[in-house]
Design a protein around this motif. Structure first.
Motif, short mmCIF file in Angstrom:
data_model
loop_
_atom_site.label_atom_id
_atom_site.label_comp_id
_atom_site.label_asym_id
_atom_site.label_seq_id
_atom_site.Cartn_x
_atom_site.Cartn_y
_atom_site.Cartn_z
N ALA A 15 0.83 -1.21 0.00
CA ALA A 15 0.00 0.00 0.00
C ALA A 15 0.86 1.25 0.00
O ALA A 15 1.82 1.36 0.77
N ASP A 16 0.52 2.19 -0.88
CA ASP A 16 1.27 3.44 -1.03
C ASP A 16 0.37 4.58 -0.56
O ASP A 16 -0.54 5.00 -1.27
N GLU A 17 0.60 5.05 0.67
CA GLU A 17 -0.18 6.13 1.29
C GLU A 17 -1.68 5.80 1.30
O GLU A 17 -2.51 6.54 0.77
N PRO A 18 -2.08 4.68 1.93
CA PRO A 18 -3.48 4.26 1.86
C PRO A 18 -4.45 5.15 2.62
O PRO A 18 -5.65 5.15 2.33
N THR A 19 -3.97 5.93 3.60
CA THR A 19 -4.90 6.76 4.39
C THR A 19 -5.08 8.17 3.84
O THR A 19 -5.87 8.93 4.37
N SER A 20 -4.34 8.51 2.77
CA SER A 20 -4.47 9.86 2.23
C SER A 20 -5.89 10.11 1.73
O SER A 20 -6.47 9.28 1.03
N HIS A 21 -6.43 11.25 2.11
CA HIS A 21 -7.78 11.70 1.73
C HIS A 21 -8.91 10.90 2.40
O HIS A 21 -10.07 11.11 2.08
N MET A 22 -8.56 9.99 3.32
CA MET A 22 -9.61 9.24 4.01
C MET A 22 -10.03 9.96 5.27
O MET A 22 -9.21 10.58 5.95
N ASP A 23 -11.33 9.86 5.60
CA ASP A 23 -11.80 10.44 6.86
C ASP A 23 -11.47 9.49 8.01
O ASP A 23 -10.99 8.37 7.82
N ARG A 24 -11.71 9.97 9.24
CA ARG A 24 -11.33 9.20 10.43
C ARG A 24 -12.04 7.85 10.48
O ARG A 24 -11.45 6.84 10.86
N GLU A 25 -13.30 7.82 10.10
CA GLU A 25 -14.05 6.56 10.12
C GLU A 25 -13.43 5.55 9.16
O GLU A 25 -13.27 4.37 9.49
N GLY A 26 -13.08 6.02 7.97
CA GLY A 26 -12.44 5.13 6.99
C GLY A 26 -11.09 4.62 7.47
O GLY A 26 -10.75 3.45 7.29
N ILE A 27 -10.30 5.52 8.09
CA ILE A 27 -8.98 5.13 8.60
C ILE A 27 -9.14 4.08 9.71
O ILE A 27 -8.42 3.08 9.74
N ASP A 28 -10.10 4.30 10.61
CA ASP A 28 -10.30 3.35 11.71
C ASP A 28 -10.75 1.99 11.18
O ASP A 28 -10.33 0.94 11.70
N PHE A 29 -11.61 1.99 10.15
CA PHE A 29 -12.05 0.73 9.56
C PHE A 29 -10.87 0.00 8.92
O PHE A 29 -10.70 -1.21 9.09
N LEU A 30 -10.05 0.75 8.18
CA LEU A 30 -8.87 0.16 7.54
C LEU A 30 -7.91 -0.39 8.59
O LEU A 30 -7.36 -1.49 8.43
N LEU A 31 -7.68 0.38 9.67
CA LEU A 31 -6.81 -0.09 10.75
C LEU A 31 -7.28 -1.44 11.28
O LEU A 31 -6.48 -2.37 11.45
N ASN A 32 -8.56 -1.54 11.54
CA ASN A 32 -9.11 -2.78 12.09
C ASN A 32 -8.95 -3.94 11.13
O ASN A 32 -8.59 -5.06 11.54
N ARG A 33 -9.17 -3.69 9.83
CA ARG A 33 -9.02 -4.75 8.83
C ARG A 33 -7.57 -5.22 8.73
O ARG A 33 -7.29 -6.42 8.69
N LEU A 34 -6.64 -4.27 8.72
CA LEU A 34 -5.24 -4.64 8.55
C LEU A 34 -4.66 -5.29 9.80
O LEU A 34 -3.76 -6.13 9.71
N LYS A 35 -5.17 -4.90 10.98
CA LYS A 35 -4.71 -5.53 12.22
C LYS A 35 -5.01 -7.02 12.21
O LYS A 35 -4.25 -7.82 12.78
N HIS A 36 -6.13 -7.40 11.58
CA HIS A 36 -6.55 -8.80 11.58
C HIS A 36 -6.19 -9.51 10.27
O HIS A 36 -6.56 -10.67 10.07
N TYR A 37 -5.48 -8.83 9.40
CA TYR A 37 -5.05 -9.44 8.14
C TYR A 37 -3.89 -10.38 8.42
O TYR A 37 -2.93 -10.02 9.12
N SER A 38 -3.95 -11.58 7.92
CA SER A 38 -2.96 -12.61 8.27
C SER A 38 -1.74 -12.63 7.35
O SER A 38 -0.75 -13.30 7.66
N GLY A 39 -1.80 -11.93 6.22
CA GLY A 39 -0.69 -11.95 5.28
C GLY A 39 0.35 -10.87 5.57
O GLY A 39 0.33 -10.21 6.61
N ALA A 40 1.26 -10.71 4.61
CA ALA A 40 2.32 -9.71 4.75
C ALA A 40 1.81 -8.32 4.39
O ALA A 40 0.94 -8.17 3.53
N LEU A 41 2.36 -7.31 5.07
CA LEU A 41 2.04 -5.92 4.77
C LEU A 41 3.33 -5.16 4.49
O LEU A 41 4.30 -5.29 5.24
N LEU A 42 3.33 -4.39 3.42
CA LEU A 42 4.43 -3.45 3.14
C LEU A 42 3.76 -2.13 2.81
O LEU A 42 3.12 -1.99 1.76
N ILE A 43 3.87 -1.16 3.73
CA ILE A 43 3.06 0.05 3.65
C ILE A 43 3.94 1.30 3.69
O ILE A 43 4.76 1.47 4.59
N ILE A 44 3.73 2.17 2.70
CA ILE A 44 4.28 3.53 2.75
C ILE A 44 3.20 4.41 3.35
O ILE A 44 2.06 4.40 2.89
#
Length: 486
Positions: free
Chosen positions: A122-151
């Motif tokens: 992911a390349d700057e995935p939170t840019s232009h997202m509101d707080r609700e969207g960021i919190d939802f994404l945080l929760n999804r990625l916390k429980h994601y079982s694969g590898a993450l490489l995030i800018i």
């Protein structure tokens, strides 16, 4: 499971080496934040690892499948498979042509999360997202079982999601364990260690150089004395000659000692001084001073687009010199409020001497056919030293100042526009998501600069650290109202 193994990676851009990495490995359990200065090659590295750009040299072996969340300028082409995720992200009704920046980002994330993959890049995935969207994404990625490489420039987001940092600098990767806050602590320890090493180096070099000069001076004096004695006593007795031999022995010892000092100085090598922490001081013209305690006032403003009510009899007073943050969901009306203030629409009252500067989300789209300093000096009354100080605080080097804008990255262009805005003939700034796409050191510098700015700043942001570090007051746009939260 080893997902990616890269060896001897070299990528060049416009004759400049961007990536020069001997070896890199990504495992299925890795959760990595990729950080580095704008233009360092972070996006290039992601694309290289995914096979989206050719390599000048090197080999990358991949196992498994990967999804990719690119930056906004890359086209949206995929269909969303998981409509439950899309609905939670607010993009269940997809109309790409009419999307806002936040909605487009949400769509890309929905695309990435809807497929089953071994890793997400992911390349700057939170840019232009509101707080609700960021919190939802945080929760999804916390429980994601694969590898993450995030800018990401969002320090709070990185602390919540990743447990390892890859720092990309001068084409090389340095690995740090822990979240972003842990990385900062390790970097500070490195800086302190470097400062102590540099101090010790300076003391030792000065001592050796002084000793070297003293031995050379003593040897020169003996040389001169011996030459004078030789001319005067060419016919002296053997006793005199014996004395001369003694003198010659002393001279040789001094010369040898001086050479030894010189070798020890060379052996010290060069130790780099730690980078100085720069502070920027703003000077404001008397002509730009505002004396109205509330230079921006809204009196029962209303706004609607068709049947949608954006503001319904909203009133507010923004104080002189205040740092006012505006938050709210994507599409709630934050940018609309900015446009109403800028255009002095009905119900908006500004101080008579108000000079507004406006930074917009799409500020990186402009003509780049000039160099950095020429661009900065246009319509700017500041001295070159002040311009250089602000540019340096935002991470521009002496070499960068001479570059053409055409070779700068998108993040560097945004930094440049922010620097130009902050040095302009303004006393009220409207800044729409100013931290998007900046490298983290630039975001931290921006915090300091915004706090020290003498004028009034009204800014839109969902960056929790930026809000906490800068805002005197925080307002939320919601259901046609402007609600004071802080």
């Amino acid at each position: 499971m080893l997902l990616i193994k890269a060896k001897d990676i070299y990528v060049e851009f416009l004759g400049r080496g961007v990536l020069d990495i001997e070896q890199l490995e990504l495992y299925e359990c890795d959760r990595i934040g990729l950080v580095g200065a704008n233009g360092a090659g972070k996006s290039t590295l992601l694309k290289a690892l995914l096979g989206k750009i050719p390599l000048q040299h090197g080999k990358i072996a991949r196992e498994g499948t990967f999804t990719y969340i690119p930056q906004l300028e890359e086209a949206v082409t995929q269909d969303v498979q998981d409509h439950a995720i899309a609905g939670k992200l607010g993009v269940s009704q997809v109309h790409v042509e009419t999307m806002s920046s936040g909605e487009e980002t949400r769509l890309k994330i929905a695309q990435a999360l809807s497929g089953e993959a071994h890793g997400i890049f992911a390349d700057e995935p939170t840019s232009h997202m509101d707080r609700e969207g960021i919190d939802f994404l945080l929760n999804r990625l916390k429980h994601y079982s694969g590898a993450l490489l995030i800018i990401s420039h969002d320090r709070y987001f990185l602390d919540q999601v990743i447990d390892k940092i890859w720092e990309l600098k001068e084409g090389k990767i340095t690995e740090y364990w822990g979240g972003y806050t842990d990385y900062l602590a390790q970097k500070e320890e490195e800086r302190k260690s470097q400062a102590a090493e540099y101090k010790q180096y300076v003391v030792e070099r000065e001592r050796l150089e002084q000793a070297f000069e003293e031995k050379k001076s003593q040897a020169r004096k003996l040389d001169q004395k011996a030459k004078g004695a030789d001319r005067k006593n060419r016919t002296d007795s053997g006793g005199r000659l014996g004395h001369q031999k003694s003198q010659g022995s002393k001279q040789q010892k001094l010369h040898n000692a001086a050479k030894n000092m010189e070798r020890r100085i060379e052996a010290l090598g060069e130790v780099t001084a730690p980078e100085a922490i720069r502070n920027v001081q703003f000077r404001q013209s008397k002509a730009l001073e505002l004396h109205n305690p509330f230079p921006v006032v809204g009196n029962e403003i209303s706004k609607r687009f068709g049947d949608k009510v954006i503001f319904d009899n909203v009133s507010f007073q923004f104080p002189l010199g205040g740092k006012i943050a505006i938050t709210g969901a994507n599409g709630a009306g934050k940018t609309t409020l900015f446009n109403m203030i800028r255009d002095r629409e009905s119900g908006i009252k500004l101080s008579p001497k108000a000079e507004i500067g406006y930074f917009v989300q799409t500020g990186y789209k402009f003509d780049r056919n000039q160099n950095v300093m020429t661009f900065m000096q246009e319509n700017c009354e500041c001295q070159v030293s002040d311009i250089r100080a602000v540019l340096a605080s935002m991470g521009f080097t002496h070499q960068d100042v001479r570059k053409e804008l055409s070779v700068l990255s998108g993040g560097e262009i945004i930094k440049l526009q922010l620097a130009k805005l902050l040095l302009g003939r303004h006393n009220i700034l409207l800044m729409d998501e100013p931290s998007n796409f900046l490298d983290i050191p630039a975001v931290e510098a921006l915090e300091t600069i915004m706090r020290n700015y003498l004028g009034t700043i009204i800014f839109i942001s969902h960056d929790a650290r930026l809000l906490g570090g800068v805002a005197d007051q925080v307002y939320e746009v919601s259901d046609g109202r402007l609600v004071l939260l802080k």
